[in-house]
Design a protein around this motif. Structure first.
Motif, mmCIF file in Angstrom:
data_model
loop_
_atom_site.group_PDB
_atom_site.id
_atom_site.type_symbol
_atom_site.label_atom_id
_atom_site.label_comp_id
_atom_site.label_asym_id
_atom_site.label_seq_id
_atom_site.Cartn_x
_atom_site.Cartn_y
_atom_site.Cartn_z
ATOM 1 N N GLN A 12 10.757 -4.125 16.323
ATOM 2 C CA GLN A 12 10.132 -4.658 15.181
ATOM 3 C C GLN A 12 8.757 -5.164 15.618
ATOM 4 N N THR A 13 7.854 -5.120 14.676
ATOM 5 C CA THR A 13 6.404 -5.639 14.886
ATOM 6 C C THR A 13 6.031 -6.073 13.556
ATOM 7 N N ILE A 14 5.493 -7.433 13.572
ATOM 8 C CA ILE A 14 4.905 -7.841 12.360
ATOM 9 C C ILE A 14 3.279 -7.968 12.509
ATOM 10 N N TYR A 15 2.933 -7.231 11.744
ATOM 11 C CA TYR A 15 1.038 -7.370 11.618
ATOM 12 C C TYR A 15 0.845 -8.325 10.562
ATOM 13 N N ARG A 16 0.115 -9.335 10.669
ATOM 14 C CA ARG A 16 -0.276 -10.034 9.631
ATOM 15 C C ARG A 16 -2.098 -9.762 9.580
ATOM 16 N N LEU A 17 -2.661 -9.344 8.402
ATOM 17 C CA LEU A 17 -3.904 -8.952 8.448
ATOM 18 C C LEU A 17 -4.374 -8.811 6.817
ATOM 19 N N LYS A 18 -5.768 -8.886 6.831
ATOM 20 C CA LYS A 18 -6.134 -8.978 5.290
ATOM 21 C C LYS A 18 -6.321 -7.567 5.052
ATOM 22 N N ALA A 19 -6.240 -7.150 3.583
ATOM 23 C CA ALA A 19 -6.353 -5.556 3.153
ATOM 24 C C ALA A 19 -7.719 -4.989 3.968
ATOM 25 N N SER A 20 -8.640 -5.825 3.736
ATOM 26 C CA SER A 20 -9.946 -5.293 4.086
ATOM 27 C C SER A 20 -9.994 -4.965 5.736
ATOM 28 N N GLU A 21 -9.117 -5.393 6.475
ATOM 29 C CA GLU A 21 -9.137 -5.203 7.995
ATOM 30 C C GLU A 21 -8.423 -3.872 8.066
ATOM 31 N N LEU A 22 -7.534 -3.282 7.185
ATOM 32 C CA LEU A 22 -7.049 -1.869 7.665
ATOM 33 C C LEU A 22 -8.038 -0.987 7.674
ATOM 34 N N ASP A 23 -8.214 -0.248 8.828
ATOM 35 C CA ASP A 23 -8.877 0.868 9.221
ATOM 36 C C ASP A 23 -8.486 1.951 10.161
ATOM 37 N N HIS A 24 -9.225 2.817 10.390
ATOM 38 C CA HIS A 24 -8.610 3.817 11.213
ATOM 39 C C HIS A 24 -8.371 3.220 12.647
ATOM 40 N N HIS A 25 -8.936 2.008 13.225
ATOM 41 C CA HIS A 25 -8.346 1.735 14.489
ATOM 42 C C HIS A 25 -7.040 1.015 14.210
ATOM 43 N N PHE A 26 -6.820 0.430 13.172
ATOM 44 C CA PHE A 26 -5.078 -0.063 13.014
ATOM 45 C C PHE A 26 -4.298 0.980 12.921
ATOM 46 N N LEU A 27 -4.573 2.152 12.203
ATOM 47 C CA LEU A 27 -3.672 3.266 12.084
ATOM 48 C C LEU A 27 -3.520 3.755 13.577
ATOM 49 N N GLU A 28 -4.698 4.015 14.397
ATOM 50 C CA GLU A 28 -4.406 4.653 15.591
ATOM 51 C C GLU A 28 -3.705 3.908 16.640
ATOM 52 N N GLY A 29 -3.723 2.283 16.509
ATOM 53 C CA GLY A 29 -2.939 1.586 17.243
ATOM 54 C C GLY A 29 -1.341 1.720 16.889
ATOM 55 N N LEU A 30 -1.158 1.663 15.577
ATOM 56 C CA LEU A 30 0.253 1.800 15.031
ATOM 57 C C LEU A 30 0.731 3.303 15.380
ATOM 58 N N LYS A 31 0.068 4.020 15.476
ATOM 59 C CA LYS A 31 0.782 5.466 15.924
ATOM 60 C C LYS A 31 0.888 5.295 17.484
ATOM 61 N N ALA A 32 -0.188 4.918 18.144
ATOM 62 C CA ALA A 32 0.157 4.777 19.803
ATOM 63 C C ALA A 32 1.303 3.806 20.269
ATOM 64 N N THR A 33 1.522 2.774 19.266
ATOM 65 C CA THR A 33 2.587 1.982 19.439
ATOM 66 C C THR A 33 4.074 2.575 19.103
ATOM 67 N N PHE A 34 4.068 3.677 18.199
ATOM 68 C CA PHE A 34 5.337 4.015 17.766
ATOM 69 C C PHE A 34 5.364 5.443 17.999
ATOM 70 N N GLN A 35 4.491 5.891 18.264
ATOM 71 C CA GLN A 35 4.399 7.506 18.908
ATOM 72 C C GLN A 35 5.018 8.328 17.599
ATOM 73 N N ASP A 36 6.334 9.347 17.886
ATOM 74 C CA ASP A 36 6.810 9.864 17.056
ATOM 75 C C ASP A 36 8.039 9.450 16.375
ATOM 76 N N LYS A 37 8.193 8.090 16.239
ATOM 77 C CA LYS A 37 9.358 7.464 15.873
ATOM 78 C C LYS A 37 9.072 7.261 14.186
ATOM 79 N N GLU A 38 10.085 7.585 13.577
ATOM 80 C CA GLU A 38 9.863 7.255 12.121
ATOM 81 C C GLU A 38 10.039 5.659 11.982
ATOM 82 N N ILE A 39 9.046 5.267 11.007
ATOM 83 C CA ILE A 39 8.745 3.902 10.877
ATOM 84 C C ILE A 39 8.864 3.699 9.516
#
Length: 74
Positions: free
Chosen positions: A2-29
């Motif tokens: 389990q990981t909690i990310y706390r950020l502003k909606a304006s901070e959501l970008d492709h870097h965040f998504l790529e980091g999320l993908k790298a962290t969880f790889q092919d796992k269902e989230i």
């Protein structure tokens, strides 16, 4: 895992998504989004709650206040 990310909606970008993908790889989230209420968060702690209510009492009574002159910051 389990990981909690706390950020502003304006901070959501492709870097965040790529980091999320790298962290969880092919796992269902599961992604749950909710707006954070700072007051509720601060009131969870008994010591924070006491400090906040004391500060409100001080403001209402005009006691223990600190005055700052903005001229010092020019």
């Amino acid at each position: 895992m389990q990981t909690i990310y706390r950020l502003k909606a304006s901070e959501l970008d492709h870097h965040f998504l790529e980091g999320l993908k790298a962290t969880f790889q092919d796992k269902e989230i599961e992604i749950i989004v909710y707006e954070v209420n700072e007051t509720d968060y601060l009131l969870k702690s008994e010591s924070n709650k006491n400090r906040l209510f004391k500060a409100i009492e001080n403001v209402n009574n005009g006691t223990n206040l600190v005055e700052v002159s903005l001229e010092n910051f020019e």
